[in-house]
Structures are given as C-alpha cells and as structure tokens.
Design an enzyme around this catalytic site. Structure first.
Site, short mmCIF file in Angstrom:
data_model
loop_
_atom_site.label_atom_id
_atom_site.label_comp_id
_atom_site.label_asym_id
_atom_site.label_seq_id
_atom_site.Cartn_x
_atom_site.Cartn_y
_atom_site.Cartn_z
N SER A 55 48.36 32.74 40.56
CA SER A 55 47.69 33.30 41.68
C SER A 55 46.53 34.14 41.38
O SER A 55 46.30 34.66 40.33
CB SER A 55 48.75 34.22 42.57
N GLU A 69 43.51 37.27 42.76
CA GLU A 69 42.96 38.34 43.46
C GLU A 69 41.55 38.46 43.55
O GLU A 69 40.88 38.28 42.60
CB GLU A 69 43.64 39.80 42.72
N ASP A 107 45.79 54.21 47.33
CA ASP A 107 44.98 55.46 46.75
C ASP A 107 44.31 56.47 47.85
O ASP A 107 43.87 55.89 48.89
CB ASP A 107 44.12 54.88 45.65
N HIS A 128 53.58 54.39 36.71
CA HIS A 128 52.66 54.85 37.48
C HIS A 128 52.09 56.13 37.17
O HIS A 128 52.82 57.03 36.80
CB HIS A 128 53.00 54.67 38.99
N PHE A 161 38.58 51.86 34.35
CA PHE A 161 39.51 51.44 35.23
C PHE A 161 41.09 52.13 34.78
O PHE A 161 41.92 52.36 35.41
CB PHE A 161 39.65 50.11 35.47
N HIS A 198 49.44 36.43 37.59
CA HIS A 198 48.48 36.67 38.64
C HIS A 198 47.12 37.36 37.79
O HIS A 198 47.31 38.32 37.10
CB HIS A 198 48.96 37.91 39.48
#
Length: 300
Positions: A19, A21, A113, A155, A222, A272
C-alpha cells in the site's frame, strides 16, 4: 486433486501486498508531482492508497479533494486519514458520512498531532479524545475498514512501552482491522514489537511502514520528532552524498530493499510505503520484492 495449490496460485499467495501513502498537494506543481506518482505506482496493484491529514487538521479540505479524485478518476482503493484534532464529534461524523456516500470505505484513524505552537495535544472539548474513541465512533457511523497506527519504538508521548501497547489494543478492540507502523530502520525493533503484540493477544496484521530515504537530513529531522532511531550505519551510508543525487538514490534503494528482504524473512507479506509523493524509489523496491506492473486490464 481437491485442495491442491497450483503453481500460479502459490505464486499469488507468495506475492507481497503493498500500500502507498501520499500527502495532499499545496501547489499546482505539487499536484502534478502527486498525480505523476499515482500514475506510476497504480500498475503495481496496491491493496489501497492512503492520503494524510496535516497536523491540526490543516489539510482537511485538500485531503478530502485528493481522496475523492483518486476514487473518481482511478481504479485504486483510497483510504482517507482522519484525526481527532480540531473538530467536534458531529463534524467528524459528518465527514465520515460524506466519505461513505462518496464510496470511500477505508479510514486511517489517528489521534493526530497538535497544531504548531499549541504546546502539546489537547482533545477538542466536543470531539473524540483519542484514536480508540475515533475508531469506535467511525464504526458507529458505518462499517468502515479501519487502519490505525502502531509504534515499534514506542510513541514519543507514551508513558511507557506497556502503555503504548495497551493503547494499540484499545484501538483494535474498538474495531480496527489493521495497524500500520511508524517507519523504522532497524528490523530488530519491528521483530521485538511484533512478538510483544502477539503476546498481548493482538492478532490483526501489523503492517511495517517503510520510508525510502530521499533526503537524509530531512529524515533525521522527521525521526527526532516521531521517535524513530536513525542508526549510525545509516548515517555512514549517506555520508558525503549531499551533492550526489544519483548515488544517493542507489543507496536509498539498496537500504530499503534489504530492509524489506529482512522483513520478508520474518514472514511479513504486507508493506506500507511512505512515498512522499515520489514514485521512483518505491517502484524500484517493489520490483526487488517481486512485484511487477500489471497490464492495464488487471490493474483496473
């Protein structure tokens, strides 16, 4: 013989599913770049393509427009990102109903976010507080297929790895059917995370997210924000290549292809790709995975 698997059927089972994005474009030039990427990647027959939602809901209308255009003008299956940020439950529910009416059946449900300068995430006073709440609300609107996020390296705002895993389980229990990971570079992080996920009784696919490195300095930035470790070996691979884009692309393809191969060795059959609206590296890596462009009739 009944139940036998033919060679072609076995090949089909062994072929990885992918997939892609994308993010919604801001300018006419970025729009052309996005649709060039969509055109080049579509023949690979992705299971779906997703379109991101900016921090604080800043790209809401552009996300909606991009998802609808993919739905109307291509044979691809689009998945729309939705977040909890900056909207009430009623507003989000209406967006979801509009998607359903437009034939969009897949949502990537995220907490989201906070807007820049907001000082951290705060739930909307009339909104969904967290991703698990959003998943539950979306399932009440319609029978969407729902993907959620997972974090092999935890996270950055989670209290602990255990709390982060508990949150993932809440999202799955609320109705999500798949988790897509934050990108990572050390496959060992994914392997350990997957073991913990299965021990927690989570059985849905945990799809590894792969980020082909097009700009190493940008990736470092990032990664600092999202909690992804950038290994020293990766920095060494790109050292001195700032002014050598051709070699940089070759190195990026090699790194991502080796990562995908290591994941395949762990039994992963779904991937992905965070494309950053660029097709070249993703196409090359998919070829290394054994995916070839389908004829137009098959891709449709």
């Amino acid at each position: 013989m009944t139940g036998a698997v033919t060679g072609s059927a076995r090949a089909e089972l062994d072929t990885p599913r992918v997939s892609f994005e994308f993010f919604p474009p801001k300018t006419a030039e970025m729009e052309r770049s996005l649709w060039d990427a969509v055109t080049k990647l579509a023949p690979l027959g992705p299971a779906f393509v997703s379109v991101t939602y900016g921090a604080g809901g800043t790209t809401r209308e552009r996300t909606h427009a991009t998802v609808r255009r993919i739905r109307q003008e291509t044979a691809l299956t689009p998945a729309a990102h939705l977040t909890c940020v900056g909207a009430s439950r009623a507003e989000i529910d209406q967006v979801a109903r509009d998607y359903w009416d437009a034939g969009i059946r897949h949502i990537v449900a995220l907490r989201g976010d906070a807007p820049s300068g907001a000082g951290g995430y705060q739930p909307h006073p009339e909104g969904y507080g967290y991703a698990a709440d959003l998943v539950r609300g979306l399932k009440a609107v319609a029978d969407f297929e729902i993907s959620v996020a997972a974090y092999p390296e935890t996270h950055p705002e989670a209290r602990s790895p255990e709390a982060d895993l508990d949150n993932l389980k809440r999202k799955i229990d609320a109705g999500a059917t798949r988790a897509i990971t934050q990108y990572f570079f050390d496959v060992a992080h994914y392997a350990r995370f997957l073991e913990r996920v299965r021990q927690a009784g989570i059985t849905v696919p945990i799809v590894p997210g792969l980020l082909p490195v097009t700009n190493f300095a940008q990736v470092v930035k990032f990664s600092a924000a999202c909690g992804t470790a950038v290994p020293r070996w990766l920095a060494d691979m790109f050292d001195g290549l700032d002014q050598d884009p051709e070699t940089r692309r070759l190195v990026a393809c090699t790194v991502a292809a080796e990562q995908a191969g290591a994941l395949r060795a762990l039994g992963c059959n779904q991937f992905h790709f965070y494309t950053l609206n660029r097709a070249d590296l993703t196409v090359a890596i998919c070829r290394r995975l054994g995916l070839k462009p389908r004829p137009a009739t098959e891709a449709a």
